[in-house]
Scaffold this motif. Structure first.
Motif, short mmCIF file in Angstrom:
data_model
loop_
_atom_site.label_atom_id
_atom_site.label_comp_id
_atom_site.label_asym_id
_atom_site.label_seq_id
_atom_site.Cartn_x
_atom_site.Cartn_y
_atom_site.Cartn_z
N ALA A 85 0.82 -1.21 0.00
CA ALA A 85 0.00 0.00 0.00
C ALA A 85 0.85 1.26 0.00
N GLY A 86 2.12 1.08 0.17
CA GLY A 86 2.99 2.24 0.18
C GLY A 86 2.87 3.04 1.46
N LEU A 87 3.32 4.28 1.37
CA LEU A 87 3.31 5.18 2.54
C LEU A 87 2.79 6.53 2.08
N ASP A 88 1.65 6.93 2.64
CA ASP A 88 1.07 8.23 2.26
C ASP A 88 1.67 9.37 3.07
N GLY A 89 2.12 9.12 4.27
CA GLY A 89 2.70 10.19 5.08
C GLY A 89 2.73 9.81 6.54
N TYR A 90 3.00 10.81 7.36
CA TYR A 90 3.13 10.56 8.79
C TYR A 90 2.20 11.49 9.54
N GLU B 154 -2.53 17.94 8.16
CA GLU B 154 -2.30 17.20 6.92
C GLU B 154 -1.07 16.34 7.08
N LEU B 155 -1.08 15.20 6.37
CA LEU B 155 0.04 14.27 6.50
C LEU B 155 1.31 14.90 5.96
N GLU C 43 5.09 14.10 4.45
CA GLU C 43 5.85 13.03 3.83
C GLU C 43 7.28 12.99 4.34
N ASN D 105 -1.10 4.89 5.54
CA ASN D 105 -1.26 4.50 4.13
C ASN D 105 -2.72 4.17 3.88
N ALA D 106 -3.00 3.60 2.71
CA ALA D 106 -4.39 3.33 2.34
C ALA D 106 -5.05 2.34 3.28
#
Length: 1291
Positions: free
Chosen positions: A863-868, A886-887, A889, A912-913
């Protein structure tokens, strides 16, 4: 009270007294041998009757009413002294007794001799015994001495009337009683007509009451069954082979068919051969035969005892068992037989009966009674015994009843004379003919008294009579003596005179009358009266009266099940008749009653059936006329749905199958049948759906059933008796419709949650469950997820690959089968949250901010990584506040707006998702307060050396540093500030970036970086070198030419490109073509000798310089050319050569030898395929991928073919094939035991082919059901199962 001894139980088994006949014409009888009933002790113990030899007295009275057939075994043989000595040969006697017949005293069982033998009889004194003495005739007619034939009627039952059994309903031929000799063969036959039977009846053969002979078949007994198809008759036979004495008895044959039952009893008499009674091994003769030996299968009851293996008897001293039995009481026989292993007690008694008994010396009697006494009727007889002890009390008995003296009675007189005791019987009559006995203490002796009557003569004979039926007949005869006993005979057979007899006998003084009140035609015959002194006979003729019909039979129509009554009246009224239906005689039974009262004859059937229809005829007996009527049985139509055994009259059929529904119907005459569905009539000529009626049933046929065929079907029956309707519901069941596409609301890392709705149509059968399948979106192969049905409408598939899109579909299952698959669900991708971020640390703290940094999670997933997401909370509280709405990166974040002096906890989540990961939290609280940190430049390792870039390339250098608060950064080049137009510098809190978009050689130099925090300073120097291509060498000259060699010299280039020269590249060109060829590369020196030049050619040379950026753009060419001449020429030629070394020189023709060059053929690298590494036998685990590897060498490149069990593998998604640099690989994805077998790799090119084989065995197989679920064809499953069995057996 002691029981008296019977007449035939004398000590030696025979009476010792013979009675001579009178000379008044009484007919003597032949000598015969009879069987008598057993003694009371034997009867009480359940033993069979024993046999006693005896002879018939010569002065026998007339034969008893029922004839007894006797077979004379041997005529008396005259001896030298004129006496007859009959041989003791046993003769079988057969009685034919009618029902209700009793044996009367004084009547013998044999017919008299012919009259011409009357004078041959001799007279003998009464009390004198003779060797040929015979049993007196009254003894044979007495009730207590009944003959016993096998297991026939018991003695106490002889006086009872014999009920005629009901007529057989199944047996058309019954087994008959028979007799046979010992060792003979006999067969009994029973026949059953099978016209009205749907299957074979059950027949059982029994001996006695309970022994089933089916378990006794063997050497001596065989049962046989046959069926004659033309006559439709079942024949059942019982064969007895080599019969033995114990086979005699009563047998029974039972026939059973559904609720019908019939049986028949019959007797078997086995005649014994005369055998001596001495020298017999009694223990072996009467022992039970064991199973499996030669006598197995005999019809004795001992076969029912518990089987024991025969044991070897120990040798013991011989014991004379006969002596023990002779000296023992009858009640001890069973105990003695058990002690010595004798089980056949019946045969034991028979043998003992034949052994002559030796009279014991009496202790009570000095002289016993004579065996028999004879006295004339009206005379007096004295019975005398002599006592050994006069004080013993004496009792006299007559037929077991004690004789007590009475004062007023002079019939019996008792006298005492010394030791003699005398009983006098006065005025002897026929009633005194009996068995007498006297008891003295425990001992007893017996005798027989025979009262002789004078012959009675016929004074007036019987006269002939001629009359008609229904008239009274009276026959009269007068005899010489009043009260004499006479017998009336008809055609030689005694006339029955019982209570229910048609004949009445009366006497008036010396006259005797036989009266027939209502004469019939059967009364015609010869009637005779038989007295002891003569006979008289006369003929009686009874004729019929003229027949008159008062009321004839009438034709009738009768409803089925209603009573049927036929009535007619004829005269004369007492004429019987017979009823016939269609020519078959009608017999009365439980349902049919035949009544005859005077003139009226009626046939009544309680409940009429279809078989009762036909032509009925009444035939008066004795007349040629008959009365007829036609009977029609009508029956309202009926539909018999109960016989179908369908619940609620519902027929269930699977769609696509053929339905043939046969429903029994009845009705007379045959009804008209109509099938209807709704308002539509189903015709017989229908194509797919049609109705047919034949015989007693109607049928509905649907060739290929469809769902639309479900519904109610109506059956209408009509005939002249009425109408009937019935309804049948047909339910066509099918596989259910496919469910709707499933929904996947929740997705996990390797799982998902799916739901679906039940199908709209369940196929007419409840849904049993569902099958789930899934596949990768890019694949075409579906995989079954469950092999056990799922009852719910939700499921969680697992073990999916993260990040791979999947689709799922549903199968609905009912009792009929599996539906088509549903539409696939929308594609979904299993995604998992990442692991927690790592190495979370505090990067900076100010009075109102906290900067933290971390590293990415170790596991991110598909799913990868959308942010922290960064959160913090005040120490001691539990309310986490999200710092970044907001996330982010980046792996670094500054939390702002903090209260100075506060302590906070910080945590970071990766998003992530699939959702947020577990948080990574700082272990300790952070105090919000700024701290001064001296600056420090962290020069990267690659910048500690000279940083080199080519001209035109971009330069981007990041130099991190540390320090708090934010340091001040300055850059200098060669001690001077850097011009922003040439170099861009950007500073951050933690690093400084120097950027040159397009480097030039002027950008080379030493750059100084200074970082300052208040009074703290840190510096670093970075050397940047911008390099370019070098220039060509300055001067290239030809130093010398000799042979095929040229020496070159040159000087380094003037411009090295700001980088050291790494080498030179030398090229040559023929003057004729001027095509340049490289002689050597990466040459480091400035002089070189070029060799192997071609003689006769003239060459130019050029040189390129090279540095780290590459070759120079231009090359320096030699100004002069070099001519290669032959060796050994003159000095003039040498001078010419030196001269012609000039660019514009010419050459002279060469002289001397010319240089020869060798020709070389190109190597042929073509090669046929050859495997350098073969395949290896491999074991694989079911469900885990397996690979097969080999290597092949060939030129040109071969074509590789993979085969399984000699079959080429083509486009099978379960296999993947690779070929790289001659290495061939076959990958088998998740193999099953079906994938096991012999695999072959075959390589083919134009020069030939080669192949290698290996065996693959897959362990951890599947069951038959699992292979079926996987869709493996049946023939392959069968082949796999057989191979699996063979492998298991080899193990």
């Amino acid at each position: 009270m002691p029981e008296p001894t019977k007449k035939d139980e004398t000590p030696n088994g025979q009476p010792e007294e013979s009675v001579a006949p009178d000379s008044n014409g009484v007919l003597p009888l032949p000598e015969i041998s009879l069987k008598v009933s057993p003694p009371p002790e034997a009867v009480a113990e359940g033993q069979e009757p024993v046999e006693t030899d005896g002879t018939q007295p010569e002065h026998a009275e007339p034969a008893e009413p029922e004839p007894v057939q006797a077979v004379v075994a041997q005529e008396p043989i005259p001896a030298e002294n004129g006496s007859n000595q009959p041989q003791p040969v046993e003769v079988g006697v057969k009685e034919q007794a009618e029902s209700g017949k009793t044996t009367e005293k004084g009547e013998g069982p044999c017919s008299p001799r012919p009259p011409d033998e009357d004078d041959a009889a001799a007279t003998t004194p009464s009390p004198t015994p003779r060797p040929d003495d015979s049993v007196p005739l009254p003894e044979m007619g007495r009730k207590d001495s009944v003959w016993s034939l096998g297991e026939g009627q018991a003695p106490e039952d002889l006086d009872k009337p014999i009920d005629t059994p009901p007529r057989s309903t199944l047996l058309i031929e019954s087994p008959q009683s028979a007799s046979m000799p010992v060792g003979g063969d006999i067969s009994f036959v029973a026949k059953v007509e099978a016209k009205d039977l749907l299957r074979k009846p059950t027949v059982k053969w029994f001996k006695g009451k309970w022994m089933d002979l089916a378990s006794k078949t063997g050497k001596h007994l065989q049962l046989k069954e046959t069926f004659e198809r033309q006559t439709k008759i079942h024949t059942f036979e019982m064969h007895i082979i080599k019969a033995k004495e114990n086979y005699a008895g009563n047998y029974r044959c039972e026939v059973t068919y559904k609720d019908k039952f019939d049986s028949c009893s019959f007797d078997l008499e086995v005649k014994e051969a005369e055998t001596g009674s001495q020298n017999i091994d009694i223990r072996s003769a009467f022992k039970r035969s064991s199973e499996g030996q030669e006598d197995a299968g005999e019809l004795d009851f001992s076969g029912l005892l518990k089987h024991r293996e025969p044991k070897q008897e120990d040798e013991a001293p011989d014991v004379d068992v006969w002596d023990i039995l002779k000296n023992a009481r009858p009640d001890q026989y069973e105990k003695i037989a058990f002690m010595y292993g004798i089980t056949d007690l019946r045969g034991l008694l028979r043998r003992m009966k034949k052994i002559p008994k030796q009279e014991k010396k009496s202790e009570a009697f000095a002289k016993k009674l004579e065996p028999a006494y004879q006295v004339d009727k009206g005379g007096k007889i004295r019975l005398v015994v002599d006592l050994a002890d006069p004080t013993v009390e004496l009792k006299w008995y007559k037929n077991g009843q004690e004789i007590r003296p009475s004062p007023n009675q002079r019939k019996y007189i008792f006298e005492h004379k010394g030791t003699q005791r005398i009983m006098v019987i006065n005025n002897c009559s026929v009633n005194d003919d009996a068995a007498y006995s006297v008891a003295a203490g425990d001992e007893k002796c017996a005798t027989e008294l025979f009262v002789k009557e004078l012959p009675v003569k016929i004074v007036k004979g019987v006269e002939p009579v001629k009359t008609t039926v229904n008239e009274r007949i009276e026959l009269e005869c007068e005899v010489s003596e009043e009260g004499a006993q006479v017998k009336w005979m008809k055609n030689g057979v005694e006339v029955p005179t019982g209570v229910r007899s048609r004949y009445r006998v009366k006497s008036e003084g010396t006259k005797h009358f036989l009266v027939i009140d209502d004469a019939s035609k059967e009364d015609t015959g010869t009637y005779s009266i038989m007295a002891s002194g003569g006979t008289s006979e006369a003929h009686v003729q009874v004729d019929l009266k003229p027949l008159k019909i008062y009321q004839d039979l009438q034709d009738m129509k009768v409803m089925l099940g209603q009573p049927l009554k036929l009535h007619c009246e004829i005269y004369p009224g007492n004429v019987p008749g017979r009823w016939y239906r269609n020519g078959q005689l009608i017999q009365p039974n439980d349902r049919i009653t035949i009544i005859h009262r005077n003139k009226v004859h009626r046939l009544e059937i309680e409940s009429s059936s279809l078989h009762d229809a036909g032509d009925y005829t009444f035939v008066p007996e004795g007349y040629s006329q008959s009365l007829s009527a036609k009977i029609h049985i009508i029956d309202p139509p009926r539909v018999h749905l109960d016989s179908l055994n369908f619940p609620d009259n519902t027929v269930t059929i699977v769609a696509g199958n053929k339905l043939r529904l046969e429903i029994p119907i009845s009705g007379e005459p045959a009804p008209r049948v109509v099938w209807m569905k709704g308002e539509r009539v189903i015709l017989e000529s229908g194509h797919r759906v049609r109705a047919e009626t034949y015989g007693d049933q109607t049928s509905l046929t649907i060739d290929i059933t469809e769902r639309e065929d479900s519904g109610n079907y109506k059956i209408v029956l009509q005939n002249e008796a009425g109408e009937a309707t019935a309804s049948v519901k047909i339910k066509v069941v099918d596989i259910p419709d496919p469910p709707e596409a499933p929904l996947v609301p929740v997705v996990g890392g390797d799982w998902c949650s799916m739901t679906w709705e039940a199908p709209k149509y369940d196929g007419g059968s409840p849904i049993l469950g569902y099958f789930i399948e899934r596949k990768k979106k890019q694949s075409s192969r579906w995989m079954r997820l469950n092999f056990d049905l799922i009852k719910e409408t939700s499921f969680e598939p697992k073990k999916m690959i993260e990040g791979v899109p999947y689709e799922v579909r549903i199968f609905a299952v009912n009792a009929i089968g599996v539906s088509k698959p549903s539409e696939p669900s929308k594609a979904f991708t299993p995604l998992a949250v990442t692991s927690e971020p790592t190495m979370l640390v505090v990067d900076d703290v100010t009075d109102n901010t906290v900067t933290v940094k971390w590293r990415p999670p170790e596991t991110i997933g598909a799913a990868g990584l959308d942010g922290y997401l960064v959160e913090y909370c005040i120490e001691g509280a539990n309310d986490w506040v999200v710092s970044n709405k907001e996330l982010t990166e980046k792996t670094k974040y500054t939390i702002t707006g903090l209260t100075p002096g506060s302590k906070i906890l910080v945590r970071v989540r990766a998003i992530n998702a699939a959702g947020p990961s577990p948080p990574r939290t700082l272990q300790h609280a952070i105090l919000v307060k700024e701290v001064i940190e001296p600056p420090k430049i962290r020069v990267p390792r690659h910048l500690k050396q000279t940083y080199t870039r080519r001209v035109g390339e971009a330069v981007n250098l990041v130099v991190p540093f540390m320090g708090k608060p934010r340091p001040k950064v300055t850059w200098l080049k060669e001690g001077k500030p850097i011009e922003p137009t040439h170099v861009s510098i950007r500073n951050t809190d933690c690093d400084s970036i120097i950027f040159i978009r397009k480097a030039e050689r002027s950008h080379s130099g030493k750059y100084e970086m200074t970082v300052q925090v208040e009074n703290h300073v840190d510096t670093a120097i970075i050397d940047i070198q911008i390099v370019d291509l070098p220039g060509p060498p300055q001067c290239v000259t030809i130093e010398d030419v000799w042979g095929g060699n040229v020496a070159l010299v040159w000087t380094p280039p003037k411009d090295n490109g700001n980088a050291p020269i790494t080498g030179y590249t030398i090229q040559k060109a023929d003057k004729k073509t001027m095509e340049w060829f490289t002689c050597i590369e990466q040459y480091h020196r400035t002089c070189i000798t070029i060799t192997e030049l071609v003689v006769g050619n003239e060459y130019f040379f050029r040189i390129y310089s090279e540095n780290m950026c590459g070759l120079s753009e231009a090359a320096t060419v030699t100004k002069k050319s070099a001519l290669i001449v032959k060796e050994g020429i003159s000095p003039h030629d040498t001078a010419q050569h030196q001269y012609h070394a000039q660019p514009h020189s010419f050459t002279l023709p060469p002289t001397g030898m010319q240089l020869k060059t060798h020709e070389f053929n190109d190597r042929d690298f073509k090669e046929a395929p050859k495997f350098t590494q073969p395949l290896i036998n491999t074991f694989a685990i079911a469900g885990y991928n397996a690979t097969l590897n080999c290597s092949v060498r060939a030129n040109p490149r071969p074509k590789v073919i993979w085969m399984k069990n000699k079959i080429t593998i083509l486009d099978d998604p379960r296999y993947r094939m690779f070929s790289n640099q001659g290495v061939c690989t076959l990958e088998i994805r998740k193999p099953s035991p079906y994938d096991g077998g012999m695999y072959t790799c075959k390589a083919i090119n134009d020069l030939g082919e080669a192949q290698v084989d290996c065996k693959l065995e897959v362990k951890g197989g599947f069951t038959f059901y699992e292979l079926m679920q996987r869709g493996v064809p049946l023939h392959l499953i069968d082949k796999y199962m057989n191979e699996h069995k063979i492998v298991e057996q080899e193990k």
